[in-house]
Design a protein around this motif. Structure first.
Motif, PDB file in Angstrom:
ATOM      1  N   SER A   5       1.221  -1.041   0.116  1.00  0.00           N
ATOM      2  CA  SER A   5      -0.142  -0.008  -0.142  1.00  0.00           C
ATOM      3  C   SER A   5       0.849   1.279  -0.254  1.00  0.00           C
ATOM      4  O   SER A   5      -0.072   2.601   0.182  1.00  0.00           O
ATOM      5  CB  SER A   5      -0.805  -0.223   1.779  1.00  0.00           C
ATOM      6  N   ASP A  80      -0.056   4.266  -5.764  1.00  0.00           N
ATOM      7  CA  ASP A  80      -1.042   3.968  -7.040  1.00  0.00           C
ATOM      8  C   ASP A  80      -0.730   2.603  -7.365  1.00  0.00           C
ATOM      9  O   ASP A  80       0.271   1.593  -7.071  1.00  0.00           O
ATOM     10  CB  ASP A  80      -0.443   4.596  -8.212  1.00  0.00           C
ATOM     11  N   ARG A  96      -6.224   2.326  -8.715  1.00  0.00           N
ATOM     12  CA  ARG A  96      -6.260   3.513  -8.265  1.00  0.00           C
ATOM     13  C   ARG A  96      -4.990   3.750  -8.945  1.00  0.00           C
ATOM     14  O   ARG A  96      -4.039   3.394  -9.740  1.00  0.00           O
ATOM     15  CB  ARG A  96      -5.801   3.415  -6.999  1.00  0.00           C
ATOM     16  N   GLY A  97      -5.075   5.418  -9.929  1.00  0.00           N
ATOM     17  CA  GLY A  97      -4.440   6.038 -10.997  1.00  0.00           C
ATOM     18  C   GLY A  97      -4.106   5.431 -12.485  1.00  0.00           C
ATOM     19  O   GLY A  97      -3.712   5.971 -12.639  1.00  0.00           O
TER      20      GLY A  97
END
Length: 426
Positions: A5, A80, A96-97
């Motif tokens: 993460s 990301d 994400r991203g």
């Protein structure tokens, strides 16, 4: 999970991929300056997983290659996680991203389909402006889907690529019309891209700024764009971190293309005396230190004994008392006609032209052709040759006089002829 993460993560699926099949993921900490970093991950049940540890640098451009023409270029930020699915000719993105990589992919398709050849400059600039508008529209559509810094960097990267092509048309014009064409067509069409530290993370933005600096210097001075002249122009007209990174990019390009070593050494030495960015300094210091360890003016020329094409052994020592021009060449060398013309200026002088070929090919005109065969790599290392053609001038007493002098094809051999005359006076 806690580690994953905190760092960028690229995962993917290769439909039809076999377990153990390698997937290469490459990325750049400082594009245009630092070398590419690559790692291979193996497919497990057609899927791959790759962590990028350089999270502290923020945004990174990456390239994923699953083989068989299945490849993807994207951008990823801190924390990301992007998932790529290669399925036949289709690429699916999620995670994400992913928005930044999606718009980069869409705009790259626009650029790859653009026609730029065989048009009058006015029409060409109009087409380029339409391409710029299309890119701006796509970026605007995705603006709210990505961080502001990623949006700005993508804009600099994409518009910088188009702007480089626009600037390059300056050199295609008739010299008497270049300034008029630039003012009338090229300059009004160039996009407005901020000269920021953030945008310097794009190699295409740096390339555009370097192309523009060369054109601006030439327009101002009407003199040849030597490495030292462009270096000084950038140093005078740019400031801050962008100045450091652009100078580093310019020097690294010059090192890679085999510029004049004495000139490059002086520029690199000056750069290392004031630059602060650690990545840029290390990138420039590497070829600079290699150059210092290699040959340079005043050092004895490394000895060699090589066969000619009749099998006779030819040694450098045989040419004591003569100025020697070493010409490292390939079979598609374009300097041979020019060197043949230059040699005619020295028909009554003790000058030897030695053509050292990577592989056998006929050399017409004056000079002796040598073929090192398996010794070519050792010769390259001895004489610090990283590209062909490369020229080196050696004095009568066997010392280096000039390393990588100006390309004689660019000035009808004037500079090289003068250098040989100077060497004869030593």
């Amino acid at each position: 999970m806690r580690v994953a993460s905190q760092v960028p993560c690229i995962t993917g699926k290769v439909v039809g991929g076999r377990t153990g099949q390698p997937v290469s993921v490459s990325y750049w900490v400082q594009p245009g300056i630092s070398p590419v970093i690559s790692q291979e991950v193996a497919l497990e049940r057609d899927s791959f997983y790759c962590l990028i540890p350089e999270a502290q640098v923020g945004l990174l451009f990456f390239y994923a290659d699953a083989g068989g023409g299945r490849s993807f270029q994207g951008i990823i930020g801190k924390s990301d996680s992007i998932h790529i699915v290669f399925s036949g000719d289709t690429i699916l993105l999620s995670g994400r991203g992913a928005a930044g990589s999606r718009v980069l992919y869409i705009c790259k398709r626009t650029l790859s389909g653009a026609k730029r050849e065989g048009q009058a400059i006015g029409l060409q600039m109009e087409n380029e402006k339409q391409i710029l508008q299309t890119i701006e529209t796509q970026l605007s559509h995705y603006r709210d889907s990505m961080p502001a810094d990623m949006h700005a960097l993508l804009r600099a990267d994409l518009l910088g690529q188009v702007a480089s092509g626009m600037i390059s048309t300056f050199w295609q014009q008739d010299p008497d019309l270049q300034e008029t064409m630039y003012q009338q067509y090229i300059r009004p069409a160039l996009p407005d891209i901020p000269n920021s530290e953030q945008n310097a993370l794009s190699a295409r933005f740096l390339a555009y700024q370097l192309d523009k600096a060369q054109v601006d210097y030439y327009r101002s001075s009407h003199l040849q764009c030597t490495n030292s002249a462009v270096y000084q122009w950038i140093k005078t007209h740019y400031t801050g971190v962008l100045q450091e990174k652009l100078l580093a990019h310019q020097l690294l390009m010059a090192f890679a293309m085999g510029g004049m070593e004495e000139e490059l050494e002086n520029c690199a030495k000056d750069y290392l005396s004031f630059a602060h960015d650690p990545i840029s300094k290390e990138a420039v210091a590497t070829p600079y230190n290699k150059m210092k360890r290699g040959i340079r003016k005043g050092l004895p020329a490394p000895a060699f004994s090589l066969p000619d094409f009749q099998g006779n052994t030819v040694s450098l020592s045989q040419f004591a008392g003569k100025v020697v021009l070493l010409h490292f060449c390939s079979d598609d060398d374009n300097l041979l006609p020019t060197l043949d013309e230059i040699s005619k200026c020295f028909q009554h002088d003790p000058v030897a032209f030695l053509h050292i070929g990577m592989k056998p090919f006929p050399v017409k005109g004056v000079g002796l052709q040598l073929y090192p065969g398996t010794q070519f790599a050792a010769m390259q290392q001895q004489y610090n040759v990283n590209a062909c053609p490369t020229l080196i001038v050696i004095t009568r007493d066997g010392h280096i006089f000039a390393v990588k002098p100006p390309n004689p094809a660019e000035d009808y051999g004037t500079a090289l002829t003068n250098i040989i005359y100077e060497a004869l006076q030593q």
